[in-house]
Write a protein that holds these residues in place. Sequence first.
Motif, PDB file in Angstrom:
ATOM      1  N   THR A 240      18.169  66.200 -67.361  1.00 26.31           N
ATOM      2  CA  THR A 240      18.847  66.731 -66.173  1.00 26.31           C
ATOM      3  C   THR A 240      19.734  65.671 -65.532  1.00 26.31           C
ATOM      4  OG1 THR A 240      17.042  68.283 -65.759  1.00 26.31           O
ATOM      5  CG2 THR A 240      18.495  67.786 -63.904  1.00 26.31           C
ATOM      6  N   LEU A 241      19.224  64.449 -65.409  1.00 20.65           N
ATOM      7  CA  LEU A 241      20.027  63.362 -64.841  1.00 20.65           C
ATOM      8  C   LEU A 241      21.285  63.120 -65.667  1.00 20.65           C
ATOM      9  CD1 LEU A 241      17.210  60.805 -63.934  1.00 20.65           C
ATOM     10  CD2 LEU A 241      18.753  61.928 -62.308  1.00 20.65           C
ATOM     11  N   ILE A 242      21.123  63.114 -66.980  1.00 21.27           N
ATOM     12  CA  ILE A 242      22.262  62.837 -67.867  1.00 21.27           C
ATOM     13  C   ILE A 242      23.266  63.990 -67.849  1.00 21.27           C
ATOM     14  CG2 ILE A 242      22.950  62.411 -70.260  1.00 21.27           C
ATOM     15  CD1 ILE A 242      20.160  61.077 -70.623  1.00 21.27           C
ATOM     16  N   LYS A 243      22.765  65.224 -67.911  1.00 23.52           N
ATOM     17  CA  LYS A 243      23.668  66.373 -67.924  1.00 23.52           C
ATOM     18  C   LYS A 243      24.434  66.508 -66.620  1.00 23.52           C
ATOM     19  CE  LYS A 243      23.920  71.325 -68.854  1.00 23.52           C
ATOM     20  NZ  LYS A 243      23.177  72.552 -69.240  1.00 23.52           N
ATOM     21  N   GLN A 244      23.750  66.299 -65.510  1.00 21.81           N
ATOM     22  CA  GLN A 244      24.391  66.434 -64.201  1.00 21.81           C
ATOM     23  C   GLN A 244      25.521  65.415 -64.023  1.00 21.81           C
ATOM     24  OE1 GLN A 244      23.659  68.804 -62.053  1.00 21.81           O
ATOM     25  NE2 GLN A 244      25.000  68.144 -60.382  1.00 21.81           N
ATOM     26  N   HIS A 245      25.410  64.261 -64.685  1.00 23.08           N
ATOM     27  CA  HIS A 245      26.399  63.192 -64.532  1.00 23.08           C
ATOM     28  C   HIS A 245      27.136  62.907 -65.844  1.00 23.08           C
ATOM     29  CE1 HIS A 245      23.351  62.503 -61.348  1.00 23.08           C
ATOM     30  NE2 HIS A 245      24.402  62.200 -60.615  1.00 23.08           N
ATOM     31  N   PRO A 256      27.770  47.140 -70.988  1.00 23.23           N
ATOM     32  CA  PRO A 256      27.434  46.879 -69.585  1.00 23.23           C
ATOM     33  C   PRO A 256      27.856  48.027 -68.670  1.00 23.23           C
ATOM     34  CG  PRO A 256      28.413  44.932 -70.575  1.00 23.23           C
ATOM     35  CD  PRO A 256      28.590  46.040 -71.558  1.00 23.23           C
ATOM     36  N   ASP A 257      28.977  48.643 -68.975  1.00 25.35           N
ATOM     37  CA  ASP A 257      29.477  49.750 -68.166  1.00 25.35           C
ATOM     38  C   ASP A 257      28.519  50.936 -68.217  1.00 25.35           C
ATOM     39  OD1 ASP A 257      31.125  51.208 -66.544  1.00 25.35           O
ATOM     40  OD2 ASP A 257      32.581  51.701 -68.110  1.00 25.35           O
ATOM     41  N   ILE A 258      28.074  51.289 -69.397  1.00 24.94           N
ATOM     42  CA  ILE A 258      27.196  52.456 -69.516  1.00 24.94           C
ATOM     43  C   ILE A 258      25.815  52.171 -68.921  1.00 24.94           C
ATOM     44  CG2 ILE A 258      26.100  52.081 -71.780  1.00 24.94           C
ATOM     45  CD1 ILE A 258      26.891  55.045 -72.385  1.00 24.94           C
ATOM     46  N   CYS A 259      25.353  50.926 -69.029  1.00 25.50           N
ATOM     47  CA  CYS A 259      24.077  50.559 -68.403  1.00 25.50           C
ATOM     48  C   CYS A 259      24.164  50.693 -66.890  1.00 25.50           C
ATOM     49  CB  CYS A 259      23.678  49.139 -68.782  1.00 25.50           C
ATOM     50  SG  CYS A 259      23.168  48.944 -70.511  1.00 25.50           S
ATOM     51  N   ASP A 260      25.298  50.285 -66.340  1.00 26.77           N
ATOM     52  CA  ASP A 260      25.499  50.393 -64.899  1.00 26.77           C
ATOM     53  C   ASP A 260      25.562  51.853 -64.456  1.00 26.77           C
ATOM     54  OD1 ASP A 260      26.200  49.145 -62.263  1.00 26.77           O
ATOM     55  OD2 ASP A 260      28.036  50.301 -62.573  1.00 26.77           O
ATOM     56  N   LYS A 261      26.206  52.685 -65.248  1.00 23.50           N
ATOM     57  CA  LYS A 261      26.309  54.097 -64.892  1.00 23.50           C
ATOM     58  C   LYS A 261      24.954  54.787 -64.934  1.00 23.50           C
ATOM     59  CE  LYS A 261      31.180  54.667 -66.157  1.00 23.50           C
ATOM     60  NZ  LYS A 261      31.599  54.767 -64.740  1.00 23.50           N
ATOM     61  N   PHE A 262      24.091  54.401 -65.868  1.00 26.43           N
ATOM     62  CA  PHE A 262      22.756  54.988 -65.915  1.00 26.43           C
ATOM     63  C   PHE A 262      21.925  54.568 -64.706  1.00 26.43           C
ATOM     64  CE2 PHE A 262      23.582  56.611 -70.063  1.00 26.43           C
ATOM     65  CZ  PHE A 262      22.574  57.536 -70.323  1.00 26.43           C
ATOM     66  N   LYS A 263      22.213  53.397 -64.143  1.00 24.73           N
ATOM     67  CA  LYS A 263      21.530  53.003 -62.912  1.00 24.73           C
ATOM     68  C   LYS A 263      22.035  53.824 -61.731  1.00 24.73           C
ATOM     69  CE  LYS A 263      20.570  48.188 -64.185  1.00 24.73           C
ATOM     70  NZ  LYS A 263      20.864  46.757 -63.882  1.00 24.73           N
ATOM     71  N   GLN A 264      23.341  54.067 -61.713  1.00 22.05           N
ATOM     72  CA  GLN A 264      23.945  54.777 -60.588  1.00 22.05           C
ATOM     73  C   GLN A 264      23.537  56.242 -60.524  1.00 22.05           C
ATOM     74  OE1 GLN A 264      28.112  54.015 -59.562  1.00 22.05           O
ATOM     75  NE2 GLN A 264      28.146  52.372 -61.077  1.00 22.05           N
ATOM     76  N   ILE A 265      23.279  56.867 -61.673  1.00 21.86           N
ATOM     77  CA  ILE A 265      22.969  58.301 -61.657  1.00 21.86           C
ATOM     78  C   ILE A 265      21.573  58.593 -61.102  1.00 21.86           C
ATOM     79  CG2 ILE A 265      24.514  58.725 -63.595  1.00 21.86           C
ATOM     80  CD1 ILE A 265      22.098  59.066 -65.394  1.00 21.86           C
ATOM     81  N   THR A 266      20.788  57.552 -60.851  1.00 21.02           N
ATOM     82  CA  THR A 266      19.464  57.765 -60.261  1.00 21.02           C
ATOM     83  C   THR A 266      19.511  57.654 -58.731  1.00 21.02           C
ATOM     84  OG1 THR A 266      18.898  55.409 -60.479  1.00 21.02           O
ATOM     85  CG2 THR A 266      18.313  56.868 -62.315  1.00 21.02           C
ATOM     86  N   LYS A 267      20.718  57.575 -58.189  1.00 20.39           N
ATOM     87  CA  LYS A 267      20.885  57.461 -56.735  1.00 20.39           C
ATOM     88  C   LYS A 267      21.766  58.603 -56.231  1.00 20.39           C
ATOM     89  CE  LYS A 267      20.721  52.426 -57.301  1.00 20.39           C
ATOM     90  NZ  LYS A 267      21.467  51.161 -57.153  1.00 20.39           N
ATOM     91  N   GLY A 268      21.778  58.777 -54.922  1.00 21.18           N
ATOM     92  CA  GLY A 268      22.666  59.772 -54.334  1.00 21.18           C
ATOM     93  C   GLY A 268      21.970  61.055 -53.937  1.00 21.18           C
ATOM     94  N   SER A 269      22.751  61.989 -53.411  1.00 21.03           N
ATOM     95  CA  SER A 269      22.209  63.216 -52.828  1.00 21.03           C
ATOM     96  C   SER A 269      21.511  64.104 -53.853  1.00 21.03           C
ATOM     97  CB  SER A 269      23.337  64.005 -52.145  1.00 21.03           C
ATOM     98  OG  SER A 269      24.345  64.354 -53.088  1.00 21.03           O
ATOM     99  N   PHE A 270      21.952  64.066 -55.102  1.00 21.61           N
ATOM    100  CA  PHE A 270      21.359  64.946 -56.114  1.00 21.61           C
ATOM    101  C   PHE A 270      19.865  64.687 -56.274  1.00 21.61           C
ATOM    102  CE2 PHE A 270      20.428  65.810 -60.718  1.00 21.61           C
ATOM    103  CZ  PHE A 270      20.463  67.199 -60.617  1.00 21.61           C
ATOM    104  N   VAL A 271      19.470  63.420 -56.321  1.00 17.20           N
ATOM    105  CA  VAL A 271      18.049  63.097 -56.492  1.00 17.20           C
ATOM    106  C   VAL A 271      17.308  63.076 -55.159  1.00 17.20           C
ATOM    107  CG1 VAL A 271      18.385  61.859 -58.653  1.00 17.20           C
ATOM    108  CG2 VAL A 271      18.542  60.611 -56.495  1.00 17.20           C
ATOM    109  N   MET A 272      18.039  62.935 -54.053  1.00 23.93           N
ATOM    110  CA  MET A 272      17.398  62.941 -52.742  1.00 23.93           C
ATOM    111  C   MET A 272      16.951  64.342 -52.359  1.00 23.93           C
ATOM    112  SD  MET A 272      17.175  59.906 -51.410  1.00 23.93           S
ATOM    113  CE  MET A 272      16.951  60.264 -49.678  1.00 23.93           C
ATOM    114  N   GLU A 273      17.717  65.350 -52.755  1.00 20.41           N
ATOM    115  CA  GLU A 273      17.371  66.747 -52.439  1.00 20.41           C
ATOM    116  C   GLU A 273      16.374  67.236 -53.482  1.00 20.41           C
ATOM    117  OE1 GLU A 273      21.141  68.667 -52.417  1.00 20.41           O
ATOM    118  OE2 GLU A 273      21.854  67.574 -50.653  1.00 20.41           O
TER     119      GLU A 273
END
Length: 308
Positions: A240-245, A256-273
Motif C-alpha cells: 500500500t505504501l509503495i502503490k500510493q507513492h 541513494p535517491d530511491i532509499c531516500d524516497k522510501f523513507k519519505q513515503i512513511t511520513k505525511g498525512s496518508f499514514v497519519m490518517e
Amino acid sequence: MAGGLVPRKEEAGRDASRTLQWPREVSSVLSAQLCPFLRGVLAHSVSFCFGSSSLRKQPKILCAFLSTCHPGSPRRVTSARREVRDLNRTFPDNVKFRKTTEPCLQETLYNVLLAYGHHNQAVGFCQGMNFIAGYLILITNNEEESFWLLDALVGRILPDYYTPAMLGLKTDQEVLGELVRAKLPAVGALMEQLGVLWTLVVSRWFICLFVDVLPVETVLRIWDCLFNEGSKIIFRVALTLIKQHQEFILEATSIPDICDKFKQITKGSFVMECHTFMQKIFSEPGSLSMATVAKLRESCRARLLAQG
C-alpha cells in the motif's frame, strides 16, 4: 473473551495454526479504531491463547526465568551487555523510558528481553526486538503479557525473523520484491534497473514491524490486524505504501535517491490518517492469500539457501 479464540487452521503456509480466529464481532472492528482499554483486553486474550497450556499453569513463569539468570552468571552478563546497548536507544523521546522517570520502563523492558532470551535460546536477543517489546509493554503495562505477546510474534507469527541467520526476514523481503514485480511492475523494473536490494529499503519496516517507521496509532492498528490475520498484513502495508507513492518513487534516478524516497513515503498525512490507511491496506494491494504468500516464501527461501 479468551474462550472465543481458537487457532486458525484453514490457512495454508507458515501462518497456519499461528494466528487466531477471533469472534466475527471482534474481527470486524480490528481494522477500525480500538480504544486503549479494549486493545489491552484483546492483548491479554491473545497472550493467554498463545501461551501453551502447560506454561499457562505457571502464571509467574517470567519471574522463574529471571530467577534462573543469577546476576553473576555468564549468561546474564553476556546477554545484558547486548541488550543494554539497545535499551538506551529504545524510545529516547518517550518519558516512560527515561532513566529519570519512576518507574522507568527500561527495567521492565530489560526483564522481558532477558527472560525471552532465556526462554527461546535459538533467538536470544536480536536487533529490533527491543522496539517490539517496548511497544508491547506500553500497550499492556504488564511484563508477563508482554512476554507472551513477544513469544507469539517472534516464535509463531514471524518464525526465523529474529534467529541469527534471519532467514525468515530475508525471505519475506524477497517475497515483497516478487509481489511488487507482479502488482507494481514499473517499480519492480526500476529497482532492478538501479540494482537496489530490497533489504536496503524495507529491512527496518519488517524487522521493527513498522515501529519508529510509521506513526504510533497507525502501528498499533497494524498490529491489531497482524495478530488476527497473520504476517501477510506486513505485505499489505508495504504494498500500500509503495502503490500510493508509485509516481514519486519512479522519479528516483539513483540508489541513494530511491532509499531516500522510501523513507519519505512513511511520513505525511496518508499514514497519519490511520483509519483511511487501514482501509487502504485491504483494498489497494488487491487479492493476497496466504496460499500465494506461502508459495512465494517457499521459492524465495530455496533461492536464498542455494545462494548460501
